[in-house]
Write an enzyme that holds these catalytic residues in place. Structure first.
Site, PDB file in Angstrom:
ATOM      1  N   HIS A 244      43.928  86.150  79.966  1.00  0.00           N
ATOM      2  CA  HIS A 244      42.589  86.716  79.764  1.00  0.00           C
ATOM      3  C   HIS A 244      42.577  88.250  79.720  1.00  0.00           C
ATOM      4  O   HIS A 244      41.940  88.850  78.856  1.00  0.00           O
ATOM      5  CB  HIS A 244      41.645  86.248  80.878  1.00  0.00           C
ATOM      6  CG  HIS A 244      41.632  84.756  81.073  1.00  0.00           C
ATOM      7  ND1 HIS A 244      41.757  83.866  80.025  1.00  0.00           N
ATOM      8  CD2 HIS A 244      41.519  83.997  82.186  1.00  0.00           C
ATOM      9  CE1 HIS A 244      41.705  82.627  80.503  1.00  0.00           C
ATOM     10  NE2 HIS A 244      41.578  82.680  81.809  1.00  0.00           N
ATOM     11  N   LYS A 334      41.027  87.203  93.289  1.00  0.00           N
ATOM     12  CA  LYS A 334      40.170  86.156  93.856  1.00  0.00           C
ATOM     13  C   LYS A 334      39.697  86.588  95.242  1.00  0.00           C
ATOM     14  O   LYS A 334      40.312  87.440  95.875  1.00  0.00           O
ATOM     15  CB  LYS A 334      40.944  84.847  93.941  1.00  0.00           C
ATOM     16  CG  LYS A 334      41.285  84.282  92.561  1.00  0.00           C
ATOM     17  CD  LYS A 334      41.642  82.832  92.620  1.00  0.00           C
ATOM     18  CE  LYS A 334      42.058  82.289  91.270  1.00  0.00           C
ATOM     19  NZ  LYS A 334      40.928  82.058  90.348  1.00  0.00           N
TER      20      LYS A 334
END
Ligand code: BG6
Length: 488
Positions: A244, A334
């Site tokens: 990504h 994260k």
């Protein structure tokens, strides 16, 4: 291109992706009238269960994850077209059973019905499934097609990715392979090329004469959930950076395509990825910072003392005339303070018309005075341009102001979710929003290179607190350059 009807066979039909992304996307497509009349789906999973049980489970996920509101009547129209098959993808018999089931569902059509396979399983099964499909699928006699959508991660490094690619291309023709990077299905990422090339305001400035630096961020609040087995082997670099983040980089920084075609755009993205120079901006370990959130080792299926990174910040330079000297800072992680994806273009400071006092005035001003163009990809979609004005009521004080384009405010429609675009494209046979093998290969070369550099320089994985902005070392990486991450 029209959307052809097909039977979609999802390997991993009971998995996370099928529940959270594919079923909601099919439901939305149904609501919008985008699903072909003859569409059916078969989900393959290991446990025995009936079609009805499967439908109920999918319904619960759609209710939870779909951006559209739940309508039991509309779901009832769709669910009759969703089927379940239990089987192990390592067994030959599974492929025979699937074939019979698809034939049965399509009993009223000719032998030539179309099949869209979707590999939404753990990546180590991709090569096996591809070669078994080659052996067991029936070649359509007439014009029916066989296509395959394959999720990332496409391999774990260049070597495994190349092996996977050989298996895939032995089983399917290149134009039948759809390699998914779902960020390419995001509305604002697709918009970047238009913003760049359809505005004479931006494109002439899109280079190292006017741009100081570029930041690309994809941050998440969530942790790894129950994907420990996959994630602990992958880490943020393989999970997010190789795919990504590098796709966002390629779209932002590529040269204008020579002709207006999908191939030309893909060629330019590839050229860009090949021009990335990971080493040039490095000072010791300054070019790559990896981190792990506190509590990661207690997550399910994580190796004790695992050093897998859940955060990565990387500084890159692009070695071409347009970008030489402009640092690109990419980061992902994260369990951070926010969930967002955005690209911030920071422009250079203007010449000082204040007799050398500009620096002083900037210091006195409230807020930051850099000219920033922020391309907001998610959750809110839009473009914000920050520029400077004279502070009203003062003689020569400077204050920041913003032109703020909010896409959902301007267009009162729900922009389709990435997977709606991607499924529709694969059904149509449109490869524009998928990655090519060459792009994946270039992205792996880069990622492998960064990993080895990190190891060679004995890089540390830094601990960071859940809900924080990541490791302090990532802040320092920019501070050393006299910059900072743009958070809002
Ligand atoms: C996936 C990664 O590709 O992208 C996940 O495997 C990550 O780890 C997800 O959570 C993020 O996607 P999005 O669309 O929510 O930003």
């Amino acid at each position: 291109m029209t959307v052809d009807c097909c039977t979609m066979i999802v390997f991993g039909g009971t998995g996370d992706l099928a529940h959270r992304k594919l079923a909601p996307a099919l439901y939305n497509m149904h609501l919008e009238g985008l699903l072909p009349d003859q569409f059916q789906m078969i989900g393959l999973g290991r446990k025995e269960k009936s079609d009805n049980q499967y439908r109920k489970e999918l319904a619960a996920s759609v209710e939870e994850y779909s951006a559209s509101s739940w309508d039991a009547g509309r779901w009832a129209e769709l669910e009759n077209r969703l089927y379940y098959q239990a089987g192990d993808l390592r067994d030959n018999q599974t492929y025979e059973t699937l074939r019979d089931k698809a034939d049965h569902i399509n009993i009223e059509s000719s032998d030539d019905y179309n099949i869209l396979y979707y590999l939404a399983v753990a990546p180590q099964y991709f090569p096996l499934a591809a070669s078994k499909l080659k052996r067991h699928q029936r070649t359509p006699r007439g014009g029916g097609w066989r296509r395959i959508m394959i999720e990332k991660p496409f391999g774990y490094d260049l070597k495994t990715a190349s092996e996977l690619n050989s298996n895939l291309t032995a089983a399917f023709k290149e134009d039948s392979i759809y390699r998914v990077d779902h960020y390419l299905g995001k509305e604002m990422l697709q918009n970047i090329l238009t913003i760049r090339f359809a505005n004479s305001l931006f494109e002439p400035l899109w280079n190292n004469r006017f741009i100081d630096s570029v930041q690309i961020s994809a941050l998440e609040k969530e942790g790894i959930g129950d994907r420990g087995r996959y994630y602990d082997r992958a880490g943020a670099m393989r999970d997010m950076f190789q795919s990504h983040l590098l796709q966002m980089l390629a779209v932002t920084a590529m040269e204008p395509p020579l002709v207006k075609s999908v191939e030309a755009i893909k060629d330019e993205k590839l050229m860009l990825l090949k021009a990335v120079n990971p080493g040039s901006m490095d000072n010791g370990n300054g070019g790559i910072v990896l981190g792990q959130y506190g509590g990661y080792l207690e997550e399910k299926d994580i190796r004790s003392r695992s050093l897998t990174e859940t955060y990565a910040a990387v500084k890159l330079e692009i070695d071409n005339d347009r970008w030489r000297g402009v640092p690109f800072y990419l980061r992902t992680g994260k369990k951070l303070h926010d969930k967002l994806a955005k690209i911030v273009i920071q422009f250079k400071k203007p010449p000082d018309i204040y007799d050398g006092e500009l620096g002083e005035k900037l210091k006195q001003a409230e807020g930051t005075l850099e000219n920033l163009l922020t391309l907001k990809i998610q959750p809110s979609e839009g473009v914000v341009f920050q520029f400077n004005i004279k502070k009203p009521g003062t003689v020569d004080q400077i204050a920041p102001a913003a032109m703020d384009f909010c896409q959902p405010c301007a267009y009162a429609i729900n922009t389709p979710e990435a997977y709606e675009y991607l499924l529709t494209d694969a059904m149509k046979g449109d490869p524009a929003r998928f990655t090519t093998w060459s792009e994946i290969e270039a992205a792996w070369k880069l990622t492998d290179g960064l990993y080895s550099h990190f190891k060679d320089t004995r890089g540390q994985v830094h601990l960071y607190e859940q809900g924080s902005r990541g490791p302090a070392e990532a802040e320092q990486m920019l501070e050393k350059d006299g910059r900072r991450w743009w958070e809002s």
